[in-house]
Design a protein around this motif. Sequence first.
Motif, PDB file in Angstrom:
ATOM      1  N   UNK A  23       0.795  -1.194   0.004  1.00 42.90           N
ATOM      2  CA  UNK A  23       0.012   0.016   0.071  1.00 42.90           C
ATOM      3  C   UNK A  23       1.048   1.043  -0.001  1.00 42.90           C
ATOM      4  N   UNK A  24       0.366   2.244  -0.620  1.00 43.38           N
ATOM      5  CA  UNK A  24       1.183   3.568  -0.608  1.00 43.38           C
ATOM      6  C   UNK A  24       0.214   4.297   0.648  1.00 43.38           C
ATOM      7  N   UNK A  25       1.024   5.169   1.143  1.00 39.55           N
ATOM      8  CA  UNK A  25       0.501   5.811   2.386  1.00 39.55           C
ATOM      9  C   UNK A  25       1.209   7.284   2.555  1.00 39.55           C
ATOM     10  N   UNK A  26       0.504   8.160   3.021  1.00 43.88           N
ATOM     11  CA  UNK A  26       1.048   9.594   3.283  1.00 43.88           C
ATOM     12  C   UNK A  26       1.699   9.632   4.751  1.00 43.88           C
ATOM     13  N   UNK A  27       2.705  10.061   4.846  1.00 41.89           N
ATOM     14  CA  UNK A  27       3.294  10.504   6.211  1.00 41.89           C
ATOM     15  C   UNK A  27       3.602  12.221   6.315  1.00 41.89           C
ATOM     16  N   UNK A  28       4.278  12.213   7.299  1.00 41.91           N
ATOM     17  CA  UNK A  28       4.665  13.935   7.606  1.00 41.91           C
ATOM     18  C   UNK A  28       5.118  14.406   6.342  1.00 41.91           C
ATOM     19  N   UNK A  56       1.634  12.012  12.044  1.00 44.61           N
ATOM     20  CA  UNK A  56       0.530  12.176  11.387  1.00 44.61           C
ATOM     21  C   UNK A  56      -0.426  11.116  11.527  1.00 44.61           C
ATOM     22  N   UNK A  57      -0.028   9.742  11.828  1.00 50.02           N
ATOM     23  CA  UNK A  57      -0.652   8.680  11.617  1.00 50.02           C
ATOM     24  C   UNK A  57      -0.823   7.848  10.584  1.00 50.02           C
ATOM     25  N   UNK A  58      -0.142   8.558   9.493  1.00 51.43           N
ATOM     26  CA  UNK A  58      -0.144   7.839   8.092  1.00 51.43           C
ATOM     27  C   UNK A  58       0.145   6.417   7.732  1.00 51.43           C
ATOM     28  N   UNK A  59       1.528   6.318   8.601  1.00 54.31           N
ATOM     29  CA  UNK A  59       2.246   5.012   8.569  1.00 54.31           C
ATOM     30  C   UNK A  59       1.333   4.240   9.356  1.00 54.31           C
ATOM     31  N   UNK A  60       0.974   4.426  10.423  1.00 55.61           N
ATOM     32  CA  UNK A  60       0.006   3.287  11.217  1.00 55.61           C
ATOM     33  C   UNK A  60      -1.160   3.006  10.258  1.00 55.61           C
ATOM     34  N   UNK A  83       3.156  11.848  19.089  1.00 59.29           N
ATOM     35  CA  UNK A  83       3.440  13.670  18.746  1.00 59.29           C
ATOM     36  C   UNK A  83       1.914  14.181  18.690  1.00 59.29           C
ATOM     37  N   UNK A  84       1.331  14.531  20.091  1.00 61.46           N
ATOM     38  CA  UNK A  84       0.064  14.850  19.981  1.00 61.46           C
ATOM     39  C   UNK A  84      -0.521  15.852  19.197  1.00 61.46           C
ATOM     40  N   UNK A  85       0.262  16.687  18.832  1.00 60.27           N
ATOM     41  CA  UNK A  85       0.028  17.789  18.265  1.00 60.27           C
ATOM     42  C   UNK A  85      -0.119  17.803  16.655  1.00 60.27           C
ATOM     43  N   UNK A  86       0.150  16.369  16.220  1.00 59.00           N
ATOM     44  CA  UNK A  86      -0.086  16.292  14.800  1.00 59.00           C
ATOM     45  C   UNK A  86      -1.370  15.270  14.777  1.00 59.00           C
ATOM     46  N   UNK A  87      -1.824  15.016  15.691  1.00 55.07           N
ATOM     47  CA  UNK A  87      -3.449  14.292  15.730  1.00 55.07           C
ATOM     48  C   UNK A  87      -3.637  13.048  14.971  1.00 55.07           C
ATOM     49  N   UNK A  88      -2.285  12.407  15.209  1.00 53.24           N
ATOM     50  CA  UNK A  88      -2.375  10.865  14.432  1.00 53.24           C
ATOM     51  C   UNK A  88      -3.590   9.998  14.837  1.00 53.24           C
ATOM     52  N   UNK A  89      -3.819   9.961  16.138  1.00 57.93           N
ATOM     53  CA  UNK A  89      -4.910   9.351  16.888  1.00 57.93           C
ATOM     54  C   UNK A  89      -6.219   9.468  15.799  1.00 57.93           C
ATOM     55  N   UNK A  90      -6.419  10.657  15.290  1.00 60.52           N
ATOM     56  CA  UNK A  90      -7.781  10.852  14.739  1.00 60.52           C
ATOM     57  C   UNK A  90      -7.896  10.136  13.565  1.00 60.52           C
ATOM     58  N   UNK A  91      -6.636   9.715  12.645  1.00 62.79           N
ATOM     59  CA  UNK A  91      -7.009   9.134  11.417  1.00 62.79           C
ATOM     60  C   UNK A  91      -6.897   7.237  11.679  1.00 62.79           C
TER      61      UNK A  91
END
Length: 102
Positions: A23-28, A56-60, A83-91
Amino acid sequence: MRLGAAFAPVRKAGKLPGATIQVGYEKEYGTDYFEMQSDSIKAGQNVIVIDDLIATGGSARGAQQLIELMKGNVLEFIFLIELEFLKGKDVLSAPIYSMIKA
Ligand SMILES: O=P(O)(O)OC[C@H]1O[C@H](OP(=O)(O)OP(=O)(O)O)[C@H](O)[C@@H]1O
Ligand SMILES: Nc1ncnc2[nH]cnc12
């Protein structure tokens, strides 16, 4: 292992032997490609995704997509650092646990 758990690596493209799915994914800082061996998860298996860091959560999310392509069930994510400020949890659509929040 004593827990009855197995280990299945998620790696950048071109680093795993045998048949793989990608899969392709977007990261920071851009786009990348993850692969898993095509037979590494059996349908219905419960899976925990572990990584050193979530930004950012993109990798996960990419790892989750691969597991779900093999019909695995992602139970949760575990990170050493979040890194909470990047809100990776939300994705992500399963609970996340992190040891250090920054
Ligand atoms: O939440 P994200 O924005 O996707 O970022 C998190 C990812 O960034 C780092 O890997 P990186 O892509 O830098 O590659 P590396 O593992 O080769 O260092 C880290 O190991 C995570 O896998
Ligand atoms: N902001 C960040 N700091 C350190 N490692 C990272 N990997 C991805 N994003 C990162």
